[in-house]
Design an enzyme around this catalytic site. Structure first.
Site, PDB file in Angstrom:
ATOM      1  N   ASP A  65      -8.430  17.179   2.205  1.00  0.00           N
ATOM      2  CA  ASP A  65      -7.445  18.086   2.855  1.00  0.00           C
ATOM      3  C   ASP A  65      -7.335  17.860   4.205  1.00  0.00           C
ATOM      4  O   ASP A  65      -8.099  17.831   5.079  1.00  0.00           O
ATOM      5  CB  ASP A  65      -7.938  19.421   2.723  1.00  0.00           C
ATOM      6  CG  ASP A  65      -6.946  20.629   3.449  1.00  0.00           C
ATOM      7  OD1 ASP A  65      -5.895  20.034   3.900  1.00  0.00           O
ATOM      8  OD2 ASP A  65      -7.019  21.682   3.032  1.00  0.00           O
ATOM      9  N   TYR A 158       8.185  22.722   9.963  1.00  0.00           N
ATOM     10  CA  TYR A 158       8.527  21.269   9.467  1.00  0.00           C
ATOM     11  C   TYR A 158       9.297  20.252  10.327  1.00  0.00           C
ATOM     12  O   TYR A 158       8.923  19.348  10.586  1.00  0.00           O
ATOM     13  CB  TYR A 158       9.077  21.207   8.111  1.00  0.00           C
ATOM     14  CG  TYR A 158       9.396  20.045   7.202  1.00  0.00           C
ATOM     15  CD1 TYR A 158       8.374  19.471   6.443  1.00  0.00           C
ATOM     16  CD2 TYR A 158      10.487  19.392   7.391  1.00  0.00           C
ATOM     17  CE1 TYR A 158       8.557  18.465   5.792  1.00  0.00           C
ATOM     18  CE2 TYR A 158      10.722  18.352   6.656  1.00  0.00           C
ATOM     19  CZ  TYR A 158       9.844  17.811   5.795  1.00  0.00           C
ATOM     20  OH  TYR A 158       9.951  16.608   5.275  1.00  0.00           O
ATOM     21  N   LYS A 162       7.976  16.978  12.414  1.00  0.00           N
ATOM     22  CA  LYS A 162       8.582  15.609  12.258  1.00  0.00           C
ATOM     23  C   LYS A 162       9.153  15.235  13.429  1.00  0.00           C
ATOM     24  O   LYS A 162       9.077  13.919  13.484  1.00  0.00           O
ATOM     25  CB  LYS A 162       9.691  15.829  11.164  1.00  0.00           C
ATOM     26  CG  LYS A 162       8.939  16.188   9.747  1.00  0.00           C
ATOM     27  CD  LYS A 162       8.005  15.287   9.090  1.00  0.00           C
ATOM     28  CE  LYS A 162       7.592  15.097   7.778  1.00  0.00           C
ATOM     29  NZ  LYS A 162       6.864  14.141   7.353  1.00  0.00           N
TER      30      LYS A 162
HETATM   31  N1  LIG Z   1      11.333  14.491  -0.473  1.00  0.00           N
HETATM   32  C1  LIG Z   1      12.047  14.588   0.602  1.00  0.00           C
HETATM   33  O1  LIG Z   1      13.328  14.732   0.435  1.00  0.00           O
HETATM   34  C2  LIG Z   1      11.540  14.046   1.948  1.00  0.00           C
HETATM   35  C3  LIG Z   1      12.466  13.994   3.131  1.00  0.00           C
HETATM   36  C4  LIG Z   1      11.892  13.389   4.107  1.00  0.00           C
HETATM   37  C5  LIG Z   1      10.790  13.438   4.464  1.00  0.00           C
HETATM   38  N2  LIG Z   1       9.865  13.688   3.381  1.00  0.00           N
HETATM   39  C6  LIG Z   1       8.731  13.448   3.769  1.00  0.00           C
HETATM   40  O2  LIG Z   1       7.848  12.497   2.861  1.00  0.00           O
HETATM   41  C7  LIG Z   1       6.592  12.903   2.715  1.00  0.00           C
HETATM   42  C8  LIG Z   1       6.083  12.786   1.132  1.00  0.00           C
HETATM   43  O3  LIG Z   1       6.703  14.017   0.665  1.00  0.00           O
HETATM   44  P1  LIG Z   1       7.233  13.809  -0.928  1.00  0.00           P
HETATM   45  O4  LIG Z   1       8.474  14.354  -1.033  1.00  0.00           O
HETATM   46  O5  LIG Z   1       6.793  12.712  -1.595  1.00  0.00           O
HETATM   47  O6  LIG Z   1       6.494  15.248  -1.333  1.00  0.00           O
HETATM   48  P2  LIG Z   1       5.496  15.508  -2.568  1.00  0.00           P
HETATM   49  O7  LIG Z   1       5.703  14.841  -3.723  1.00  0.00           O
HETATM   50  O8  LIG Z   1       4.973  16.867  -2.608  1.00  0.00           O
HETATM   51  O9  LIG Z   1       4.057  14.630  -1.989  1.00  0.00           O
HETATM   52  C9  LIG Z   1       3.341  15.126  -0.720  1.00  0.00           C
HETATM   53  C10 LIG Z   1       2.033  14.434  -0.824  1.00  0.00           C
HETATM   54  O10 LIG Z   1       1.140  14.895   0.328  1.00  0.00           O
HETATM   55  C11 LIG Z   1      -0.142  15.411  -0.043  1.00  0.00           C
HETATM   56  N3  LIG Z   1      -0.365  16.404   0.616  1.00  0.00           N
HETATM   57  C12 LIG Z   1       0.222  17.725   0.939  1.00  0.00           C
HETATM   58  N4  LIG Z   1      -0.531  18.449   1.670  1.00  0.00           N
HETATM   59  C13 LIG Z   1      -1.596  17.820   1.915  1.00  0.00           C
HETATM   60  C14 LIG Z   1      -2.957  17.739   2.442  1.00  0.00           C
HETATM   61  N5  LIG Z   1      -3.205  19.057   3.256  1.00  0.00           N
HETATM   62  N6  LIG Z   1      -3.919  17.083   2.572  1.00  0.00           N
HETATM   63  C15 LIG Z   1      -3.702  15.917   1.940  1.00  0.00           C
HETATM   64  N7  LIG Z   1      -2.778  15.480   1.366  1.00  0.00           N
HETATM   65  C16 LIG Z   1      -1.751  16.497   1.528  1.00  0.00           C
HETATM   66  C17 LIG Z   1       0.217  15.977  -1.625  1.00  0.00           C
HETATM   67  O11 LIG Z   1      -1.009  15.875  -2.526  1.00  0.00           O
HETATM   68  P3  LIG Z   1      -1.876  17.212  -2.522  1.00  0.00           P
HETATM   69  O12 LIG Z   1      -0.963  18.494  -2.781  1.00  0.00           O
HETATM   70  O13 LIG Z   1      -2.546  16.770  -3.835  1.00  0.00           O
HETATM   71  O14 LIG Z   1      -2.662  17.368  -1.531  1.00  0.00           O
HETATM   72  C18 LIG Z   1       1.050  14.708  -1.950  1.00  0.00           C
HETATM   73  O15 LIG Z   1       0.544  13.441  -2.586  1.00  0.00           O
HETATM   74  C19 LIG Z   1       6.249  14.145   3.497  1.00  0.00           C
HETATM   75  O16 LIG Z   1       5.497  13.837   4.784  1.00  0.00           O
HETATM   76  C20 LIG Z   1       7.645  14.718   3.448  1.00  0.00           C
HETATM   77  O17 LIG Z   1       7.663  15.567   4.772  1.00  0.00           O
HETATM   78  C21 LIG Z   1      10.182  13.864   2.146  1.00  0.00           C
END
Ligand SMILES: NC(=O)c1ccc[n+]([C@@H]2O[C@H](COP(=O)([O-])OP(=O)(O)OC[C@H]3O[C@@H](n4cnc5c(N)ncnc54)[C@H](OP(=O)(O)O)[C@@H]3O)[C@@H](O)[C@H]2O)c1
Length: 263
Positions: A65, A158, A162
């Site tokens: 975490d 958020y 970012k």
């Molecule tokens: N999807 C979008 O549209 C988008 C757009 C711009 C930027 N992003 C960024 O891309 C990144 C990945 O997002 P995603 O869309 O792939 O979301 P996601 O599928 O929800 O993946 C997020 C990952 O982060 C892990 N995580 C969350 N909280 C955590 C914690 N406290 N400690 C360790 N691991 C943690 C989650 O695993 P666990 O929950 O198992 O810990 C999961 O593996 C993020 O930084 C997000 O802000 C996403």
């Protein structure tokens, strides 16, 4: 196998059990890196590393975490124990947090969002840099967001985290450049296949009284290509920024958003 752009590299990728981090882990492994994964959910880390190993890649993981300082140190130590020191650090882990206006945003939730996205990226960089400096090589990639450059309601922590990551990227890049280490950021647009994006879309649709398709269509109106991005498209940009293909780039934030932000 790919072009082996990351042959013999060790990559620590946070938040890699699912979503964008999982996509990055798969592609980096295909390109020859040993990938070390971390997140909280063991089952997702288990299945992603198993997929990578089955495809002939090298993968390991530790649960962490990353909102906890000690867990950041443990993740870096576990990666070192498994594969040796980290050549590439991808700070990707995070959650969106509450979808509420500033005046209703709980302080504890604000702190948690900052802790996972921004403070963990700082702590992990702090832990990984000395070894990179000793070798005069290494790459850090911070996964920021279109939210750092746009103005969307109901996600102040958020967006602040970012945007903060972009500042961290530039300062670290300045310090690291003379020591052979590059630091960049990616700002993805809507990657609608991920859990975070689906959950956020559902909450936003409900709040504005549309169905999820209508809400998404409205959002994609503001994107030149008129479509979402895929985790694989973000991973390909990550590969570019973490390989020697981008050897002259540091301190940058690259928009991978289909044409939504223009700076
Ligand atoms: N999807 C979008 O549209 C988008 C757009 C711009 C930027 N992003 C960024 O891309 C990144 C990945 O997002 P995603 O869309 O792939 O979301 P996601 O599928 O929800 O993946 C997020 C990952 O982060 C892990 N995580 C969350 N909280 C955590 C914690 N406290 N400690 C360790 N691991 C943690 C989650 O695993 P666990 O929950 O198992 O810990 C999961 O593996 C993020 O930084 C997000 O802000 C996403």
């Amino acid at each position: 196998m790919g072009l082996m752009l990351l042959k013999d590299q060790v990559a620590l990728i946070t938040g890699s059990g699912r979503g964008i981090g999982r996509g990055i882990a798969h592609l980096f492994a295909k390109e020859g890196a040993a990938v070390f994964l971390t997140a909280r959910t063991k089952e997702q880390l288990d299945s992603t590393t198993a997929e990578i190993s089955k495809g002939g890649g090298r993968a390991g993981y530790a649960t962490a975490d990353l909102s906890q300082e000690a867990a950041c140190a443990q993740a870096v130590a576990a990666a070192r124990e498994k594969f040796g020191s980290t050549d590439i650090l991808v700070n990707n882990a995070g959650h969106y947090g509450p979808v509420v206006p500033v005046e209703d945003y709980p302080l504890a939730e604000f702190d948690k969002v900052i802790a996972v996205h921004l403070r963990a990226a700082f702590l992990l960089s702090k832990l990984a840099l000395p070894e990179m400096y000793a070798r005069q090589s290494g790459v850090i990639l911070n996964i920021s967001s279109l939210s750092a450059k746009a103005a969307y309601s109901w996600g102040c922590a958020y967006a602040a985290a970012k945007a903060g990551l972009l500042g961290l990227t530039r300062v670290t890049a300045a310090e690291a450049a003379p020591k052979g280490v590059r630091v960049n950021a990616i700002c993805p647009g809507p990657v609608t296949e991920t859990q975070m994006s689906k959950d956020l879309g559902a909450v936003l649709a409900k709040k504005i009284g549309l169905n999820e398709d209508e809400q998404l269509a409205g959002f994609l109106n503001g994107v030149l290509q008129g479509r979402a991005q895929t985790a694989e498209e973000i991973a390909r940009a990550a590969l570019f920024l973490c390989s020697d293909q981008s050897s002259a780039m540091t301190g940058q934030s690259i928009n991978v958003d289909g044409g939504a932000a223009f700076y």
